[in-house]
Design a protein around this motif. Sequence first.
Motif, short mmCIF file in Angstrom:
data_model
loop_
_atom_site.label_atom_id
_atom_site.label_comp_id
_atom_site.label_asym_id
_atom_site.label_seq_id
_atom_site.Cartn_x
_atom_site.Cartn_y
_atom_site.Cartn_z
N VAL A 220 0.83 -1.20 0.00
CA VAL A 220 0.00 0.00 0.00
C VAL A 220 0.87 1.25 0.00
N ILE A 221 0.52 2.19 -0.84
CA ILE A 221 1.12 3.53 -0.83
C ILE A 221 0.00 4.53 -0.56
N ARG A 222 0.21 5.38 0.43
CA ARG A 222 -0.77 6.43 0.77
C ARG A 222 -0.22 7.78 0.35
N THR A 223 -1.09 8.59 -0.22
CA THR A 223 -0.73 9.93 -0.65
C THR A 223 -2.02 10.75 -0.66
N THR A 224 -1.99 11.95 -1.21
CA THR A 224 -3.21 12.72 -1.43
C THR A 224 -3.38 12.91 -2.93
N ALA A 225 -4.62 13.15 -3.35
CA ALA A 225 -4.86 13.40 -4.76
C ALA A 225 -4.12 14.66 -5.22
N HIS A 226 -4.07 15.67 -4.36
CA HIS A 226 -3.36 16.90 -4.70
C HIS A 226 -1.88 16.62 -4.96
N ASP A 227 -1.26 15.85 -4.09
CA ASP A 227 0.16 15.54 -4.27
C ASP A 227 0.38 14.62 -5.47
N PHE A 228 -0.58 13.73 -5.73
CA PHE A 228 -0.45 12.83 -6.88
C PHE A 228 -0.41 13.62 -8.19
N VAL A 229 -1.15 14.72 -8.25
CA VAL A 229 -1.10 15.57 -9.45
C VAL A 229 0.33 16.03 -9.70
N SER A 230 1.06 16.30 -8.63
CA SER A 230 2.44 16.77 -8.75
C SER A 230 3.41 15.63 -9.06
N TRP A 231 3.38 14.58 -8.23
CA TRP A 231 4.39 13.53 -8.48
C TRP A 231 4.01 12.58 -9.60
N GLY A 232 2.70 12.46 -9.88
CA GLY A 232 2.27 11.62 -10.99
C GLY A 232 2.61 12.20 -12.35
N THR A 233 3.01 13.48 -12.38
CA THR A 233 3.43 14.15 -13.60
C THR A 233 4.93 14.47 -13.58
N LYS A 234 5.62 13.90 -12.62
CA LYS A 234 7.07 14.07 -12.46
C LYS A 234 7.49 15.49 -12.11
N ASP A 237 9.00 14.26 -6.63
CA ASP A 237 9.24 12.84 -6.41
C ASP A 237 8.19 12.31 -5.43
N TRP A 238 7.62 11.15 -5.75
CA TRP A 238 6.57 10.58 -4.91
C TRP A 238 7.05 10.31 -3.49
N ARG A 239 8.34 10.12 -3.30
CA ARG A 239 8.86 9.78 -1.98
C ARG A 239 8.67 10.90 -0.97
N GLY A 240 8.54 12.13 -1.45
CA GLY A 240 8.43 13.27 -0.55
C GLY A 240 7.08 13.41 0.12
N THR A 241 6.03 12.81 -0.46
CA THR A 241 4.69 13.02 0.07
C THR A 241 3.90 11.72 0.20
N SER A 242 4.59 10.59 0.19
CA SER A 242 3.90 9.30 0.27
C SER A 242 4.35 8.52 1.49
N VAL A 254 7.49 0.54 -9.72
CA VAL A 254 6.17 0.85 -10.32
C VAL A 254 5.88 2.35 -10.25
N LEU A 255 6.08 2.95 -9.09
CA LEU A 255 5.79 4.36 -8.93
C LEU A 255 6.74 5.24 -9.75
N ASP A 256 7.99 4.82 -9.86
CA ASP A 256 8.95 5.57 -10.67
C ASP A 256 8.56 5.57 -12.15
N ALA A 257 7.80 4.57 -12.57
CA ALA A 257 7.40 4.45 -13.97
C ALA A 257 6.25 5.38 -14.34
N ILE A 258 5.58 5.95 -13.34
CA ILE A 258 4.41 6.78 -13.61
C ILE A 258 4.81 8.18 -14.05
N ASN A 259 4.33 8.56 -15.21
CA ASN A 259 4.56 9.91 -15.73
C ASN A 259 3.39 10.26 -16.64
N ILE A 260 2.41 10.95 -16.06
CA ILE A 260 1.14 11.21 -16.75
C ILE A 260 1.14 12.61 -17.36
N ILE A 261 0.62 12.70 -18.57
CA ILE A 261 0.58 13.98 -19.30
C ILE A 261 -0.81 14.58 -19.16
#
Length: 261
Positions: A220-234, A237-242, A254-261
């Motif tokens: 399980v990885i916990r984060t917020t939707a707001h932070d996901f907008v930031s780290w999910g678009t590179k 880094d997801w490590r800072g808020t997860s 898996v998380l490092d592979a995520i880069n959404i446009i």
Amino acid sequence: MTHAAIAALNVEVDRAKEIFASLTPAEWEAASGCDGWRVQDVAQHMAATFQKIAAPDTVDGGDSGHTETSAEVPVQQRKDWTPIEVIAAYQEWAGKGVAALAALQEAPMADTVVPLSDLGEHPLHILANAIVFDHYCHLRHDIGAAVDRAAQLPRDTEALRATLEWMLAGLPQMCAAELDAGPDQVVNLVFDGPAADTFCISPGPDGWTVANHRDDDAPVIRTTAHDFVSWGTKRTDWRGTSTGDVGNERVSAVLDAINII
């Protein structure tokens, strides 16, 4: 359908207009969170995106087939515009763009699946979600990098739900090559705060999927939707808020592979 995205988008458009009207000359010229773009360039991109939706033949996006490369074309062509011209363009095209997106919420167009260059194939109704995502990210994370009042805009549940729908629909298609290059690891992605929900990212014989459920046997990885907008678009880094199974190397891949446009 995603009619709720239209309501959320109208709110985001009003916020964009308020922010643009409040910017000082120094803020217009400030570096944004988009590499190489000023705040003015981000606003210009937002206006040009609506123009491309409402009247695609009036905007030059090149023929690269890459969304980010295409987005650069009108921004570079309009570098010498004044802030007043940028505001006028946004004022003109935002309403037309929202109207065009609203029309795509109705049958038969709504469920028509079309290829969107390197974004994957999507039903037309979800384009409204994509523009909510675009506004949410550009206002709070990009313009917000230079203008604190943009960063502090409300984190509405409605906007974040619409944003997540686009991001998670796009994730398996936009990130397929990077995900395929890593381990076959199931990951539960749990969002806390506004738009709280749980999704499961899973590999399968027909590719990766994102489903609205939890696999009790998976990390399980916990984060917020707001932070996901930031780290999910590179942007960050997801490590800072997860939190959660952040030390699991297979999860990290898996998380490092995520880069959404």
